[in-house]
Scaffold this active site. Structure first.
Site, PDB file in Angstrom:
ATOM      1  N   ASP A  66       0.854  -1.193   0.000  1.00 42.92           N
ATOM      2  CA  ASP A  66       0.000   0.000   0.000  1.00 42.92           C
ATOM      3  C   ASP A  66       0.891   1.245   0.000  1.00 42.92           C
ATOM      4  O   ASP A  66       1.705   1.423   0.905  1.00 42.92           O
ATOM      5  CB  ASP A  66      -0.909  -0.020   1.241  1.00 42.92           C
ATOM      6  CG  ASP A  66      -1.776   1.219   1.327  1.00 42.92           C
ATOM      7  OD1 ASP A  66      -2.378   1.584   0.310  1.00 42.92           O
ATOM      8  OD2 ASP A  66      -1.835   1.836   2.408  1.00 42.92           O
ATOM      9  N   THR A  99      -2.903   5.308  -4.044  1.00 46.70           N
ATOM     10  CA  THR A  99      -1.825   6.040  -3.338  1.00 46.70           C
ATOM     11  C   THR A  99      -0.485   5.865  -4.046  1.00 46.70           C
ATOM     12  O   THR A  99       0.310   6.802  -4.100  1.00 46.70           O
ATOM     13  CB  THR A  99      -1.719   5.539  -1.881  1.00 46.70           C
ATOM     14  OG1 THR A  99      -1.673   4.112  -1.871  1.00 46.70           O
ATOM     15  CG2 THR A  99      -2.895   5.998  -1.062  1.00 46.70           C
ATOM     16  N   THR A 100      -0.230   4.676  -4.594  1.00 46.10           N
ATOM     17  CA  THR A 100       1.013   4.477  -5.364  1.00 46.10           C
ATOM     18  C   THR A 100       0.936   5.256  -6.671  1.00 46.10           C
ATOM     19  O   THR A 100       1.905   5.893  -7.084  1.00 46.10           O
ATOM     20  CB  THR A 100       1.228   2.977  -5.657  1.00 46.10           C
ATOM     21  OG1 THR A 100       1.174   2.250  -4.429  1.00 46.10           O
ATOM     22  CG2 THR A 100       2.568   2.732  -6.323  1.00 46.10           C
ATOM     23  N   ASP A 396      -8.909  -0.056   2.318  1.00 38.44           N
ATOM     24  CA  ASP A 396      -8.901   0.572   0.994  1.00 38.44           C
ATOM     25  C   ASP A 396     -10.171   0.223   0.217  1.00 38.44           C
ATOM     26  O   ASP A 396     -10.791   1.086  -0.405  1.00 38.44           O
ATOM     27  CB  ASP A 396      -7.674   0.117   0.197  1.00 38.44           C
ATOM     28  CG  ASP A 396      -6.387   0.761   0.699  1.00 38.44           C
ATOM     29  OD1 ASP A 396      -6.461   1.518   1.680  1.00 38.44           O
ATOM     30  OD2 ASP A 396      -5.317   0.510   0.117  1.00 38.44           O
TER      31      ASP A 396
END
Length: 562
Positions: A66, A99-100, A396
């Site tokens: 994550d 998020t990445t 998530d």
């Protein structure tokens, strides 16, 4: 004036040792620092992404892919690179997924801007062009996104499950994404219209298989410490009244330094009897209220436990504060600080209470809670790190489901939307004259970093796959993206690789803003840290107090002798 030899004297504004970096070199240095962050986490993108193992200063190990978790644990010290940590956190809190992607997009935008900075293009021209490109990209996402009819419950549920499955496909629990996507959707749909995240509790129980994880429509928490006599209490009630307390139900211990002087045995016995009478009066008040389940934040002693067991009442002491608050929000009533006048208004209700074994732990379950809609997910699994990562993955997915309910527009994932935006931005750039044309084309090229990285992480030939995608998108196939399972390209909308449009909107907005912030910085001033102050602080002294060789503080005389 002749004494200076025609030169102006230097003016010292900053303290000696202050580090000042400015100009083009400083801007390139900031971009390189952000690139280093991107190189660290880019391999975690997509269903074939790798995991990172991070060990903190206390030796605690975290295994995760994550982006927000990794960025949080990396402890980045470079001031420009910290902006990437901030956008990863904001993406996680606002949307939950991507998020990445947001970090990679920001770094890719900076990478495309770097040659123009080196050639002398002013950063403000690049910033203006990037903002223009980002605004155009967001307008295109809104135009391309597919709206789902919320009136059709079956279609809405199908959409939510597909969005959750897409999120989970890049996580550690990808093999069980079918099971967990349904579980996440069920969890969110039990909530009320506001979809409060704190009404979904997550409890972790080691042991068992992942598929043994369950969703409880109500409140569940681990059984607290209990005294002898607890085994005699009933473990199941239908429609019980629940008393929630913040008082101690045991004999008070004598306070330290307290002194009671008595002249005879009768007075001493009266004191002891009074303590017992106070305790029994509290217990009798609880029994008279009609409560069948008694929960308290503070300890419930052995006498009280046996007292309740004799009257078929269940009790649990030392209940964690957040569990007690969720029970109160779900079952109604209020946490009482006195039992002198317990009324029905102050007691909670539920349809079923039971205590049963889950793995190696005993859990208390409250089902059919009337006041607020709440649920608890009990996660099972082997290693502790695996359960922790499962919890982050489900968080998530739950966030994505919540966003999909509030924003009913979806786009195809797997790099499809990025390739289409890249194609449209290139066409848009041709209509613009001046330097902005090249910079917007660079922005379009930067968007291709997502499908390219998906290919790299899966071990595919990225150049070959991207050429196929460009050909398909040029022919008007807007939803074609990378298919990591077939090592080819596919219509990801048909393959149900769906993401809420708000994920991409947030990612592009945050990445463009972060890039503009880094490009707008042309000077960094770093104040020196005081070595003496730091050493004194480590030795337990005052950070600002420098010791003289003689042992006393510098700058002042010693204390006057008498």
């Amino acid at each position: 004036m002749a004494q200076f030899g025609g030169m102006q004297p230097g003016i010292i504004l900053l303290r000696e040792g202050t580090d000042t970096s400015q100009g083009k070199a400083q801007l390139i240095s900031n971009i390189n620092a952000c690139q280093a962050i991107s190189d660290t986490i880019r391999t975690t993108l997509g269903p074939r992404g790798m995991d990172k193992m991070i060990v903190n200063q206390h030796g605690q190990t975290t295994i995760s892919n994550d982006g927000a978790t990794i960025m949080k644990l990396l402890d980045v010290v470079h001031p420009a690179a910290r902006t990437l940590t901030d956008i990863a956190k904001s993406q996680d809190s606002e949307v939950g997924d991507g998020t990445t992607s947001v970090v990679m997009l920001a770094c890719s935008f900076m990478k495309e801007a770097k040659p123009y900075i080196e050639e002398g293009v002013h950063p403000q021209i690049i910033i203006r062009a990037y903002r223009q490109a980002a605004a155009f990209a967001l307008a295109q996402i809104n135009e391309l996104s597919v709206k789902i009819d919320k009136g059709d419950k079956a279609e809405l549920r199908s959409l939510l499950e597909r969005c959750a499955a897409t999120t989970l496909s890049s996580k550690l629990v990808a093999a069980q994404k079918g099971y967990f996507s349904k579980l996440c959707v069920d969890a969110v749909l039990t909530l009320d219209e506001l979809l409060p995240l704190n009404m979904i509790g997550m409890k972790k129980v080691q042991g068992g298989a992942l598929e043994e994880s369950e969703l409880v429509e109500g409140v569940a928490f681990k059984k607290a410490f209990s005294y002898a006599g607890f085994e005699m209490q009933p473990k199941r009630y239908d429609e019980p009244l629940i008393a929630m307390l913040n008082i101690e139900l045991e004999l008070k211990k004598e306070r330290d330094n307290a002194e009671v002087r008595v002249d005879n045995v009768e007075d001493y016995q009266a004191i002891v009897d009074a303590e017992w009478d106070i305790l029994y009066e509290k217990l009798q008040n609880i029994v008279d209220s009609g409560a069948k389940v008694v929960l308290s934040k503070l300890p419930i002693g052995d006498v009280a436990t046996q007292f309740f067991a004799d009257r078929d009442i269940f009790c649990a002491g030392r209940v964690p504060d957040d569990d007690l608050r969720r029970t109160m929000a779900a079952c109604g009533g209020a946490v009482q600080t006195s039992v002198a006048k317990l009324t029905l208004d102050g007691l909670g209700k539920c349809k079923l209470f039971e205590e049963r074994q889950v793995g190696g732990e005993r859990y208390n379950f409250f089902k059919g809670c009337p006041e607020a809609k709440t649920c608890t997910i009990i996660l099972r699994g082997g290693a502790e790190q695996f359960i922790e990562e499962t919890e982050r993955s489900l968080h998530d997915a739950i966030m994505i489901v919540r966003r999909a309910i509030k924003n009913d527009a979806v786009v195809a994932g797997g790099g499809a939307i990025e390739m289409e935006l890249s194609k449209r931005l290139r066409e848009y750039a041709r209509e613009i004259e001046g330097k902005q044309q090249l910079i917007i084309s660079g922005f379009a090229k930067a968007l291709e970093c997502i499908p390219r990285q998906l290919c790299d992480n899966a071990g595919f030939d990225a150049t070959n796959i991207l050429n196929k995608l460009r050909q398909k998108h040029a022919a008007g196939e807007i939803w074609y993206g990378v298919d990591v399972f077939e090592e080819d390209i596919a219509d990801n909308f048909v393959k149900t690789v769906w993401e809420p449009a708000v994920v991409k909107i947030n990612a592009i907005t945050a990445a463009a803003e972060a890039c503009c912030i880094v490009l707008s910085v042309d000077e960094t001033v770093t104040n020196p840290t005081s070595k003496i102050a730091g050493a004194n602080a480590q030795n337990g002294g005052h950070p600002g107090l420098q010791m003289a060789p003689g042992g006393g503080p510098m700058g002042g005389g010693s204390m006057p002798q008498r």
